[in-house]
Structures are given as structure tokens and as C-alpha cells.
Design a protein around this motif. Structure first.
Motif, PDB file in Angstrom:
ATOM      1  N   VAL A   1       0.882  -1.170   0.000  1.00  0.00           N
ATOM      2  CA  VAL A   1       0.000   0.000   0.000  1.00  0.00           C
ATOM      3  C   VAL A   1       0.919   1.219   0.000  1.00  0.00           C
ATOM      4  CG1 VAL A   1      -1.741   1.316   1.253  1.00  0.00           C
ATOM      5  CG2 VAL A   1      -1.876  -1.184   1.183  1.00  0.00           C
TER       6      VAL A   1
ATOM      7  N   PHE B   1      -2.726   0.740  -4.303  1.00  0.00           N
ATOM      8  CA  PHE B   1      -2.540  -0.663  -3.974  1.00  0.00           C
ATOM      9  C   PHE B   1      -2.492  -1.453  -5.278  1.00  0.00           C
ATOM     10  CE2 PHE B   1      -4.858  -4.737  -2.609  1.00  0.00           C
ATOM     11  CZ  PHE B   1      -3.660  -5.399  -2.402  1.00  0.00           C
TER      12      PHE B   1
ATOM     13  N   VAL C   1      -4.687  -4.633   4.170  1.00  0.00           N
ATOM     14  CA  VAL C   1      -4.842  -3.394   3.398  1.00  0.00           C
ATOM     15  C   VAL C   1      -5.594  -2.311   4.182  1.00  0.00           C
ATOM     16  CG1 VAL C   1      -5.911  -2.369   1.343  1.00  0.00           C
ATOM     17  CG2 VAL C   1      -4.588  -4.474   1.143  1.00  0.00           C
TER      18      VAL C   1
ATOM     19  N   ILE D   1      -6.970   1.090  -6.326  1.00  0.00           N
ATOM     20  CA  ILE D   1      -6.667  -0.337  -6.428  1.00  0.00           C
ATOM     21  C   ILE D   1      -6.464  -0.663  -7.898  1.00  0.00           C
ATOM     22  CG2 ILE D   1      -7.467  -2.675  -5.922  1.00  0.00           C
ATOM     23  CD1 ILE D   1      -9.315  -1.443  -3.792  1.00  0.00           C
TER      24      ILE D   1
ATOM     25  N   LEU E   1     -12.553  -9.026  -3.810  1.00  0.00           N
ATOM     26  CA  LEU E   1     -12.368  -7.597  -4.037  1.00  0.00           C
ATOM     27  C   LEU E   1     -13.561  -6.810  -3.499  1.00  0.00           C
ATOM     28  CD1 LEU E   1     -10.568  -5.418  -5.305  1.00  0.00           C
ATOM     29  CD2 LEU E   1     -11.765  -5.789  -7.474  1.00  0.00           C
TER      30      LEU E   1
ATOM     31  N   PRO F   1     -12.601   3.579  -2.121  1.00  0.00           N
ATOM     32  CA  PRO F   1     -11.841   2.777  -3.068  1.00  0.00           C
ATOM     33  C   PRO F   1     -12.076   3.238  -4.509  1.00  0.00           C
ATOM     34  CG  PRO F   1     -13.788   1.584  -2.384  1.00  0.00           C
ATOM     35  CD  PRO F   1     -13.823   2.890  -1.656  1.00  0.00           C
TER      36      PRO F   1
ATOM     37  N   LEU G   1     -10.971   1.927  -8.557  1.00  0.00           N
ATOM     38  CA  LEU G   1     -10.384   0.827  -9.315  1.00  0.00           C
ATOM     39  C   LEU G   1      -9.795   1.300 -10.638  1.00  0.00           C
ATOM     40  CD1 LEU G   1     -13.055  -2.001  -8.875  1.00  0.00           C
ATOM     41  CD2 LEU G   1     -10.994  -1.600  -7.524  1.00  0.00           C
TER      42      LEU G   1
END
Length: 291
Positions: free
Chosen positions: A174, A184, A202, A216, A232, A246, A248
Motif C-alpha cells: 500500500v 494498492f 490493506v 486499487i 475484491l 476505493p 479501481l
């Protein structure tokens, strides 16, 4: 040691003193008998520093084994514990296989007993005393072998777990970037064990690094199946619960098709085709980070 008539009166303590006094000679003989392969610490080509270590530890081995002949058995127990820790730790640090150490100890046992036999012959020690000495000596050496084996195993396990922990940390990086934003990057295969570690570590690292937004990146994963996506989703859910947003990136077309399957939904999570695109959208310049 004093001779009485033709025979010598030799106590257990006297034998201890005799062998310790002759420890340098015993160690010298031990070195001549050792002939390990190249690369082994017991090789005749070992460096002077390694030879110095072995010389000191061999003297300690002699003294430890012979302290079993002293009346104070607690002294033997303490010597045994300290000796085993010192030798086992050094052999683990030097990467010496356990069987090489046990072979060296076997030769040590022989060289010490050879010196005891010289004493027996020189002073014509009675048979009953010889038998008693043999029992004490070999019992003591068995304890040396057992204690060394136990400590060697313990130190080897400690090193293994430390290495495993380091590998796990490196496989779950991280990385803080800027303005409470972190990255990450998921790389390689994800099995059930690694998925569990990701879920445990995490969020904890995000809190430790005071990360509020976690990018991520999935571009480093060769195959993303429904199992990985479900894991996930668990991570995304946990991050939401602790107040971390988060984001992606690296979602390829085939992954996008998998996400569309029933039971899988990313909700309102922002997604980007590449990490570079995500950085651009979040106003992160190249000089703001180093990956």
C-alpha cells in the motif's frame, strides 16, 4: 591432580579441571579432523574470522560438556542453555545445515573422550570410576545434541516466519502518494490465503498511513475470476465501512464482462482503464509519486 602411590585419586572436579586445562590441545586436534566441503564453515578453507568463532565456541562446548562433572548441576543446566542458544543462533545466521553441526559435535565428543582415556590410562583409574565418567560424559553430550537441535529448530522457524512476513508485506504493498491518496497495485495470482491477508492488512495499512482514497490497480493480475472479484468486493465493503474511498483501475474488457454477471456489483465505485488515467482524473502529476 595428585598421585597417591601408584594410582591417582581423581575426583569428578579434578577431571573437569584436567580437560578444561587441555581444551586448547583438544580443539587443535578437532580442527585437524574437520574437513567440510568448500563453502562449509567446517572447511579447511574457512576464513580466519570463522575459524576464530569456531575456536571460541569449541572451547565453550568442552567447558559446557565437562561442567556435568561438577556438583552444581544448575551450573551445567545454565551452561547448556547458553551454549545451545549461542551455537544454534550462529549456525542459523551462517546458514549451516543441522547435520553438519551434529557431525562436528560427534567429532568433538570423540576428541574429548580420547583425552579422558589418556587420563584414565596415565593414572590407572579404577573401572568403576571409568564407567561412572563414561555415563556422565555421554549423557551430557546427548543433552548437548538435543538442546542444540531444539534451539536450531526454534531459530530456523523464527527466521522462516520473519521471511514469510516480509514476503507477505512485499506482496501487499500500500503506497502513499499525495493528499491522503494511496495506491494498492495487485500483482500476480491471488489464492485464498493471499486474499485473506489482503482483507486483513490493506485496511489496517490505509489507516496507519492516513489514506482516505485508495487506488486499487488490477492491471498486474493475469486472470480475474468471480472468486477474486468476490474477495475484491469484500475489501471494497470494508474500506467503505472505515471511511476510505476505493477507486479501481486496470479493468480490462473481459473483466468488465465478469463484473456484469449476476451477484457481482461494484456499486458506485469509480473505475478507470489505467492507473495513469486515474491519476490524471485525480490531478496527480508524475513528480508527485514514484512507483
Amino acid at each position: 591432580m595428585e598421585r597417591e602411590d601408584a594410582q591417582m585419586s581423581l575426583t569428578d572436579k579434578s577431571l573437569y579441571d584436567y580437560i578444561v586445562k587441555n581444551s586448547a590441545k583438544i580443539t587443535e586436534k578437532w580442527f585437524t579432523l574437520m574437513n567440510g566441503k568448500d563453502g562449509s564453515i567446517y572447511s579447511k578453507k574457512s576464513s580466519s574470522s570463522v575459524k576464530g568463532l569456531l575456536e571460541n565456541q569449541h572451547a565453550s562446548t568442552i567447558k559446557t560438556a565437562m561442567s556435568a562433572f561438577l556438583e552444581d548441576q544448575q551450573a551445567f543446566s545454565d551452561n547448556l542453555s547458553n551454549w545451545a542458544k549461542d551455537v544454534a543462533q550462529s549456525r542459523v545466521d551462517l546458514g549451516t545445515p543441522a547435520h553438519e553441526v551434529l557431525q562436528a559435535l560427534s567429532i568433538t565428543r570423540k576428541t574429548i573422550w580420547d583425552e579422558i582415556e589418556l587420563c584414565i590410562l596415565m593414572y590407572r583409574i579404577p573401572t568403576e570410576t571409568v564407567l561412572k565418567w563414561s555415563s556422565i560424559f555421554h549423557c551430557a553430550f546427548d543433552q548437548l545434541n538435543n538442546q542444540f537441535g531444539s534451539m536450531y529448530h526454534e531459530f530456523t522457524q523464527d527466521r522462516f516466519f520473519a521471511q514469510q512476513k516480509l514476503i507477505q508485506e512485499l506482496s501487499i504493498p500500500v503506497i502513499p502518494i499525495i493528499n491522503h491518496i494511496g495506491v494498492f497495485p495487485l500483482i500476480g495470482n491471488i489464492d485464498s490465503i493471499r486474499a485473506k491477508l489482503i482483507l486483513e492488512q490493506v485496511p489496517e495499512r490505509c489507516l496507519l498511513e492516513k489514506i482516505s482514497y485508495l487506488l486499487i490497480d488490477l492491471s498486474g493480475i493475469a486472470v480475474i475470476d468471480t472468486i477474486i472479484l468476490h474477495e475484491l468486493l469484500k475489501l471494497i465493503k470494508v474500506l467503505h465501512f472505515i471511511g476510505i474511498k476505493p477507486i479501481l483501475s486496470g479493468i480490462r474488457p473481459e473483466v468488465a464482462e465478469t463484473i456484469e454477471q449476476p451477484g457481482i456489483s461494484l456499486g458506485e465505485v469509480e473505475t478507470y482503464a489505467t492507473l495513469k488515467q486515474a491519476f490524471s482524473k485525480w490531478g496527480i502529476e508524475r513528480n508527485d509519486y514514484s512507483l
